[in-house]
Each structure stands twice: as structure tokens, then as C-alpha cells.
Design an enzyme around this catalytic site. Structure first.
Site, PDB file in Angstrom:
ATOM      1  N   LYS A  38      37.111  42.303  54.158  1.00 51.37           N
ATOM      2  CA  LYS A  38      36.371  42.763  55.340  1.00 51.37           C
ATOM      3  C   LYS A  38      35.423  43.937  55.059  1.00 51.37           C
ATOM      4  O   LYS A  38      34.417  44.098  55.743  1.00 51.37           O
ATOM      5  CB  LYS A  38      37.329  43.113  56.484  1.00 51.37           C
ATOM      6  CG  LYS A  38      37.957  41.872  57.116  1.00 51.37           C
ATOM      7  CD  LYS A  38      38.784  42.228  58.331  1.00 51.37           C
ATOM      8  CE  LYS A  38      39.410  40.991  58.949  1.00 51.37           C
ATOM      9  NZ  LYS A  38      40.113  41.297  60.200  1.00 51.37           N
TER      10      LYS A  38
ATOM     11  N   ASP B 247      36.553  41.006  66.010  1.00 57.06           N
ATOM     12  CA  ASP B 247      37.923  41.408  66.378  1.00 57.06           C
ATOM     13  C   ASP B 247      37.879  42.297  67.621  1.00 57.06           C
ATOM     14  O   ASP B 247      38.710  42.160  68.531  1.00 57.06           O
ATOM     15  CB  ASP B 247      38.590  42.200  65.247  1.00 57.06           C
ATOM     16  CG  ASP B 247      38.935  41.318  64.054  1.00 57.06           C
ATOM     17  OD1 ASP B 247      39.208  40.128  64.261  1.00 57.06           O
ATOM     18  OD2 ASP B 247      38.922  41.830  62.921  1.00 57.06           O
TER      19      ASP B 247
ATOM     20  N   SER C 216      45.924  30.318  56.763  1.00 54.40           N
ATOM     21  CA  SER C 216      45.048  30.591  57.911  1.00 54.40           C
ATOM     22  C   SER C 216      45.039  29.437  58.913  1.00 54.40           C
ATOM     23  O   SER C 216      44.994  28.264  58.540  1.00 54.40           O
ATOM     24  CB  SER C 216      43.614  30.825  57.429  1.00 54.40           C
ATOM     25  OG  SER C 216      42.757  30.907  58.544  1.00 54.40           O
TER      26      SER C 216
ATOM     27  N   GLY D 282      44.944  50.283  59.003  1.00 53.21           N
ATOM     28  CA  GLY D 282      44.134  49.410  58.153  1.00 53.21           C
ATOM     29  C   GLY D 282      42.917  48.901  58.916  1.00 53.21           C
ATOM     30  O   GLY D 282      42.522  49.452  59.949  1.00 53.21           O
TER      31      GLY D 282
END
Ligand code: ATR
Length: 263
Positions: free
Chosen positions: A66, A102, A14, A125
Site C-alpha cells: 500500500k 478504505d 483474498s 498500521g
């Protein structure tokens, strides 16, 4: 110390720690820190509750947590609930708030209005859900293609959009790749219903896959003089919205971009 983290599994790749620590330094928030923590799925809930009870301010949440992030939250933002996924947690007085940045992040990168435009989203997804929600909510006509058709059908039932099996590449104003194709150097033009020659200059092509060099998909789009938005731009945009939730401060975008790209 005010602590932040990204929780994922795996998470060592990340770029969020480099990007967020650069932002915290730029803002002069010297008593804040941001780290990556690898959390297995069966440990996620316990870990988050422990953080909320301790000196943690918040966390980003990435694959595969998530959905679990929604379930563990005491309060959900409307966007997170509708998308069905959260990527940001904020801990306040022991309570867990969940957000999806997002969608808002992507919106800051898109043209002023996508209303009436035709969009093709590849994938079904969690990332696809945020992109489809954003586009549908802002008035685009969205087609969704996915390798496994059942998933694109389910996504469209939840969020709007039309499942398609053979999209006509030239017919779209915006094409967004939310699949994992390209992450390991796969050829997007053999895995996805697109051809390298099929892009047009009027199109905007978004690839959520992030790498230091343009992906094969974006290279082909640039060659055809399409506009492009790459995965690092999307990473910075969502990270900026998260940072504002935690600190209340205006995110230093330039420092974040630089840190995300020089990793
Ligand atoms: P995320 O939350 O990042 O979107 P995900 O839920 O694992 O992650 O979704 C990955 C997406 O990439 C899916 O749309 C997946 O297609 P399937 O639903 O058919 O699995 C897509 N994907 C992964 N590898 C692919 C490939 N080689 N070709 C086409 N699509 C692929």
C-alpha cells in the site's frame, strides 16, 4: 478484455476476485475480468508499470504494497496522500492514478454523523491510518492504542488523534480493531486492552479482521448488545468504491456481499 486484479503478497486468501467478478457479472460487463496476482515487493513497481502500459484498467493493492502503490503513482488523490497509503490504482492512457477507498468505504458504513463522538482505534498500521483519518476528518475525538507505542505516537502526529496506553473501554462511542489480532484465532482479550464484559449497548464496535463466523471480539460485543460492523462489510464497502472508479457504474452491493460471504 478489460482486466483488473488485486496485487498482494500473499494474496491467495483474498476474497476480492470472487466479490468483484460477481459485481462485473451482475453489471453485464462480460469483457471485464478480475484476478489475484502474487507480487513480491521487489517486483511491484515493474509489474504495475507493465500493467499500466498494457490492457489493464486498474488494480487493488493490499499488504504489503500500500505504501509502494503511492510511490509508483503519477497522480495521488488527496485522501491517499494524506493517509499515506493507496489501495486502488486506475490506469488511464498509461498514467497511474492512486486512491484510498478504505476511508470512503468505511464512511458509508458508519452512522450518519460521528461528529463529537469518542472513538478508540486499536492498531497503527496502514488500516489504522485510513480509519483514524476518516474519523478525525469527520469530527470524532480519536484515541489510538498500539502494542508498539512509538507507532501510535507517529500516527497521531501525522493524522491527529491522541495516543493512549490504557484506554477506558466504557468511555467510547466507537471502538475499531485494525490490528491483525483474531486473524489466526488469537484471543483478543489477552492481546488488546479490552475485556469481553466491557462493551455497552450504545457502542459501535468495528473489527477489520474478516472471517465467515463472527470474530471473538464481535461475538463478545454482540453479547453485550453493542452494534457491530464486521471485516467483510468493510471489504465490500471499499471494493464498491474501487469498482465505481474503474467502471463508472453503481456497484451492485447485494451481489458483492453475497459473493464475499459465500467464499
Ligand atoms: P495493516 O496495514 O494491515 O494495518 P500492519 O502495518 O502490519 O498491517 O499492522 C498490523 C497491526 O496489528 C499493528 O498495529 C500491530 O502492532 P505493532 O505495531 O505493535 O506490531 C498489530 N498487531 C499484530 N499482532 C498483534 C498482537 N498480537 N497484539 C497486538 N497488536 C498486534
Amino acid at each position: 478484455m478489460k482486466r483488473l486484479a488485486v496485487l498482494g503478497h500473499p494474496v491467495s486468501h483474498s476474497r476480492s476476485p470472487a466479490m468483484q467478478n460477481a459485481a462485473l457479472a451482475e453489471l453485464g460487463l462480460d469483457d471485464w475480468s478480475y484476478e489475484a496476482i502474487d507480487v513480491a515487493p521487489d517486483e511491484f513497481e515493474v509489474k504495475v508499470r507493465e500493467m499500466a502500459a498494457g490492457d489493464w484498467v486498474g488494480a487493488n493493492v493490499t499488504v504489503p504494497h500500500k505504501g509502494a502503490a503511492l510511490a509508483v503513482a503519477d497522480e495521488l488523490s488527496e485522501v491517499a496522500r494524506e493517509i499515506g497509503a493507496a489501495n486502488t490504482l486506475h490506469f488511464e492512457e498509461g498514467r497511474i492514478h492512486a486512491y484510498n477507498t478504505d476511508a470512503k468505504g468505511l464512511l458509508t458504513l458508519l452512522p450518519e454523523s460521528v461528529e463529537g463522538s469518542r472513538a478508540l482505534v486499536l492498531g497503527a498500521g496502514g488500516a489504522a491510518r485510513a480509519v483514524v483519518w476518516t474519523l478525525v476528518r469527520n469530527g470524532a475525538a480519536v484515541d489510538v492504542w498500539n502494542r508498539t507505542e512509538l507507532r501510535s505516537r507517529n500516527l497521531c502526529e501525522d493524522l491527529g488523534g491522541t495516543p493512549v496506553s490504557e484506554p477506558e473501554q466504557a468511555g467510547y462511542d466507537l471502538i475499531a480493531n485494525t490490528t491483525a489480532v483474531g486473524l489466526r484465532g488469537e484471543d483478543p482479550f489477552s492481546e488488546l486492552p479490552l475485556s469481553a464484559e466491557g462493551f455497552r449497548p450504545e457502542q459501535l464496535v468495528v473489527d477489520l479482521v474478516y472471517s465467515d463466523r463472527p470474530t471473538a471480539l464481535l461475538s463478545a460485543a454482540k453479547e453485550r448488545r453493542s452494534e457491530t460492523i464486521d471485516g467483510l462489510a468493510v471489504l465490500v464497502a471499499q471494493g464498491a468504491v474501487s469498482l465505481k472508479i474503474w467502471t463508472g457504474q453503481e456497484p451492485p452491493l447485494e451481489a458483492m456481499r453475497k459473493a464475499a460471504r459465500s467464499n
